[in-house]
Write an enzyme that holds these catalytic residues in place. Structure first.
Site, PDB file in Angstrom:
ATOM      1  N   GLY A   6     -10.294   3.601  25.275  1.00 54.99           N
ATOM      2  CA  GLY A   6      -9.120   3.802  24.429  1.00 54.99           C
ATOM      3  C   GLY A   6      -8.665   2.524  23.743  1.00 54.99           C
ATOM      4  O   GLY A   6      -9.458   1.611  23.487  1.00 54.99           O
ATOM      5  N   CYS A  46       3.601   2.783  25.416  1.00 51.95           N
ATOM      6  CA  CYS A  46       3.875   2.059  26.666  1.00 51.95           C
ATOM      7  C   CYS A  46       5.337   1.996  27.086  1.00 51.95           C
ATOM      8  O   CYS A  46       5.655   2.293  28.235  1.00 51.95           O
ATOM      9  CB  CYS A  46       3.325   0.638  26.563  1.00 51.95           C
ATOM     10  SG  CYS A  46       1.533   0.601  26.556  1.00 51.95           S
ATOM     11  N   ARG A  57       1.648   7.306  18.737  1.00 50.54           N
ATOM     12  CA  ARG A  57       2.194   7.800  20.002  1.00 50.54           C
ATOM     13  C   ARG A  57       3.641   7.326  20.172  1.00 50.54           C
ATOM     14  O   ARG A  57       3.928   6.143  20.025  1.00 50.54           O
ATOM     15  CB  ARG A  57       1.311   7.340  21.174  1.00 50.54           C
ATOM     16  CG  ARG A  57      -0.059   8.022  21.168  1.00 50.54           C
ATOM     17  CD  ARG A  57      -0.960   7.536  22.291  1.00 50.54           C
ATOM     18  NE  ARG A  57      -1.345   6.148  22.117  1.00 50.54           N
ATOM     19  CZ  ARG A  57      -2.077   5.459  22.992  1.00 50.54           C
ATOM     20  NH1 ARG A  57      -2.476   6.034  24.107  1.00 50.54           N
ATOM     21  NH2 ARG A  57      -2.398   4.207  22.747  1.00 50.54           N
TER      22      ARG A  57
END
Ligand code: NAD
Ligand code: UDX
Length: 466
Positions: free
Chosen positions: A13, A275, A345
Site C-alpha cells: 500500500g 491515519c 481517504r
C-alpha cells in the site's frame, strides 16, 4: 561470498510500496520483495502506472525494480525465502462488534501472522510496520509461539512516520527511525540487523531504539500530537472569525515561539488522511480499556473539533449563500486530503460533498490526481455530481467555488477568467487559505477564508432565512 539477505514486505500500500522501494534503492545487495493479496495492486506496481501517486516514486521504483525490488502475489514463497518480514497491512477502524468505530481492526494483521507461522521453516525477524495498538507485539508473539515449533520468530516494532505527498523524501531523510525490541539476546540481535539496514543512509543518531511498547505507543502519540495542533488552530480559527482577528497572523505570532515552532499550524477545512482519525480513535479506545476516561475524553476532543470544523464550513457556505444551496452549482476545487497525493481517504472533501448534496447542490469535483478515488468515495451517494480534471471547465457556470485541497496550481489559476464564467454573485470559500483574498475581492468575488474576515460586496447585514 556471503548469502544475500532477503526482505519481504506484506502489504503493497501507501506505506509498504514506497518504504520498500527506498530500502531497495539504498541497499542494492538486499533482495526486497513486496507481496499483497490484491493482484490488481501488484500488477500496477509492476506496470508503468503505479497504484499510488507520490512525487519522486516513479524514479525510485524504476531504479530498483527487477534488480533487487520485486512485486508479487506469491505470499507463501515470499515468506519461505525471507530473513526479515515487514508487516504493512492496513489496520483500519473496526466497524463491527466490540470497539466498533473506535478500536483498530486487527483481522488483516492476525491473518498475516498465522500465515507467516504456517509457511516458515527458517528463523525470521518480524517487523511491525503497520500502526498497531500498544501490546500487539505480545499478541503476535503468542500466535507465533503457538503451533510452529520448527523455527524462531523475533518481533520488532518499526512504525512509519512518512507523510503522503512527501513520502519519498521523508523516507530518504527521516527526522528519526524508531525501532522497538525486547532485551533478550535475540531481540537485540534482530534490532541491530534492522539498525544496520537504515544506517546505510540514515545518521545513527537519528535511529532511536526503545522498548517495544514505547515504540508502538509513540506512533499513536506522534499522530495524536500532530492532529491536536491542527485542531487547536482550527478551534481558534472559529474565534478569529467572530473577532476580526486573522488566524495567519495569530499562528505566525504563536509559532515564532521556538518552544512551539512554526510548522503544521495551517488552519484548514479539517484534517483528513487515513491515519489521524483512526490512530486517535485507537488511542482513545486504549485509554478507555485501561479505565483512563479523562485521558480518553481529552484526545477525543481533537476529533470532535475536526468534525465541527467540517460542519462549520458547510453551515458558513449555506448561511452566506442566502440559506439555500438547492439547485446551485458548486465546484469542489480539489478532493485529495492534502496536496501532492491522489489519496482521498478521510478527505474533508467527502464530508463537504455529502453535506452539499444533502442541501441539493449540484457538485462539480475537480482534482489533478484524485478523481478516480473521488468517484469511488462518492459512488452511491444520492445527488447530482460530476467530475472533470480541468479546473476552468469545473468552475464554469458555478455559483460558488469551495477550495478543499492546497494544490499549488490552484493559487495560480486565472481567477479573472473564472469569475467571468461564473453565476453572479460569485462566492469563493477558501478551505486552505492559499488564495490571494484581496485580489479575488477586487475581481468581484465574495471571499470567505478560514479564520479571517470575510470580504464581501454586500453592504448590509446578512439576511436571516433558512
Ligand atoms: P493500504 O491500505 O494502502 O495498504 C495495505 C495493503 O495491505 C493493501 O494493499 C491490502 O491489500 C494489503 N493486505 C491486507 N491484508 C493482507 C494480507 N493478509 N496479506 C497480504 N496483503 C494484505 O494501507 P497503508 O496506507 O499502506 O497503511 C498500512 C499501515 O501503515 C497502516 O497500519 C497505517 O496505519 C500505517 N501507516 C500509514 C501511513 C500513511 O501515510 N498511509 C503512514 C504511517 C503509517
Ligand atoms: C500523517 C503524519 O504526518 C505522518 O507522520 C504519519 O506517518 C501519517 O499521518 P499524512 O496523513 O500523510 O501524515 O499527512 P499530513 O501532512 O500529516 O496531513 C494530514 C492532514 O492534516 C491533511 O488533511 C492536511 O491537509 C492537514 N493539515 C496538515 C492541516 O490541516 N494543517 C496543517 O498545518 C497541516
Amino acid at each position: 561470498k556471503t548469502r544475500q539477505m532477503k526482505i519481504l514486505c506484506i502489504g503493497a500500500g501507501y506505506v509498504g510500496g514506497p518504504t520498500m522501494a527506498v530500502i531497495a534503492s539504498q541497499c542494492p545487495d538486499i533482495k526486497v520483495t513486496v507481496v499483497d493479496i490484491n493482484p490488481e495492486r501488484i500488477a500496477r506496481w509492476n506496470s508503468e502506472r503505479l497504484p499510488i501517486y507520490e512525487p519522486g516514486l516513479d524514479e525510485v521504483v524504476r531504479s530498483a525494480r527487477g534488480r533487487n525490488l520485486f512485486f508479487s502475489t506469491d505470499i507463501e514463497a515470499g515468506i519461505r525465502e525471507s530473513d526479515m518480514i515487514f508487516v504493512s497491512v492496513n489496520t483500519p477502524t473496526k466497524m463491527f462488534g466490540t470497539g466498533a468505530g473506535m478500536a483498530a481492526d486487527l483481522q488483516y494483521w492476525e491473518k498475516t501472522a498465522r500465515q507467516i507461522r504456517e509457511c516458515s521453516n527458517t528463523p525470521k525477524i518480524i517487523v511491525e510496520k503497520s500502526t498497531l495498538p500498544v501490546k500487539t507485539a505480545q499478541a503476535m508473539k503468542r500466535i507465533f509461539d503457538a503451533g510452529n515449533h520448527k523455527t524462531r520468530f523475533t518481533v520488532l516494532s518499526n512504525p512509519e512516520f512518512l507523510a503522503e505527498g512527501t513520502a519519498v523524501n521523508d523516507l530518504k531523510h527521516p527526522d528519526r527511525v524508531l525501532i522497538g525490541s525486547d532485551t533478550s539476546p535475540a531481540g537485540i540481535r534482530a534490532r541491530e540487523s534492522l539498525v544496520d539496514i537504515y544506517a546505510r543512509w540514515v545518521d545513527r543518531d537519528r535511529i532511536l531504539t526503545t522498548n517495544i511498547w514505547s515504540s508502538e505507543l509513540s506512533k499513536l502519540v506522534a499522530n495524536a500530537f500532530l492532529a491536536q495542533r491542527i485542531s487547536s488552530v482550527n478551534a481558534i480559527s472559529a474565534l478569529c472569525e467572530k473577532t476580526d482577528a486573522d488566524i495567519a497572523e495569530v499562528t505566525r505570532a504563536v509559532g515564532m515561539d521556538s518552544r512551539l515552532g512554526s510548522k503544521f499550524l495551517n488552519a484548514s477545512v479539517g484534517f483528513g488522511g487515513s491515519c489521524f482519525k483512526k490512530d486517535i480513535l485507537n488511542l482513545v479506545y486504549l485509554c478507555r480499556y485501561y479505565g483512563l476516561n479523562e485521558v480518553a475524553d481529552y484526545w477525543e476532543g481533537v476529533i470532535r473539533i475536526n468534525e465541527y470544523q467540517k460542519e462549520r464550513f458547510v453551515v458558513n457556505m449555506l448561511g452566506n449563500m442566502f440559506h439555500t444551496l438547492s439547485g446551485k452549482r458548486i465546484c469542489l476545487l480539489g478532493f485529495a486530503f492534502k496536496a501532492h497525493t491522489g489519496d482521498t481517504r478521510e478527505s474533508p472533501g467527502i464530508y463537504i460533498a455529502k453535506r452539499l448534496m444533502e442541501e441539493r447542490a449540484k457538485l462539480v469535483v475537480t482534482d489533478p490526481e484524485a478523481l478516480e478515488n473521488a468517484r469511488f468515495e462518492l459512488q452511491g451517494v444520492e445527488g447530482d455530481v460530476c467530475y472533470t480534471e480541468d479546473p476552468y471547465a469545473a468552475t464554469d457556470g458555478c455559483d460558488a467555488v469551495a477550495l478543499m485541497t492546497e494544490w499549488p496550481q490552484y493559487a495560480a489559476l486565472d481567477f479573472d477568467r473564472i469569475f467571468r464564467s461564473m453565476a453572479q454573485p460569485a462566492f469563493i470559500f477558501d478551505g486552505r487559505n492559499i488564495l490571494d483574498h484581496a485580489k479575488l475581492y477586487t475581481i468581484g468575488f465574495n471571499v470567505f477564508p478560514i479564520g479571517k474576515p470575510a470580504l464581501t460586496h454586500f453592504h448590509d447585514e446578512p439576511s436571516i432565512g433558512g
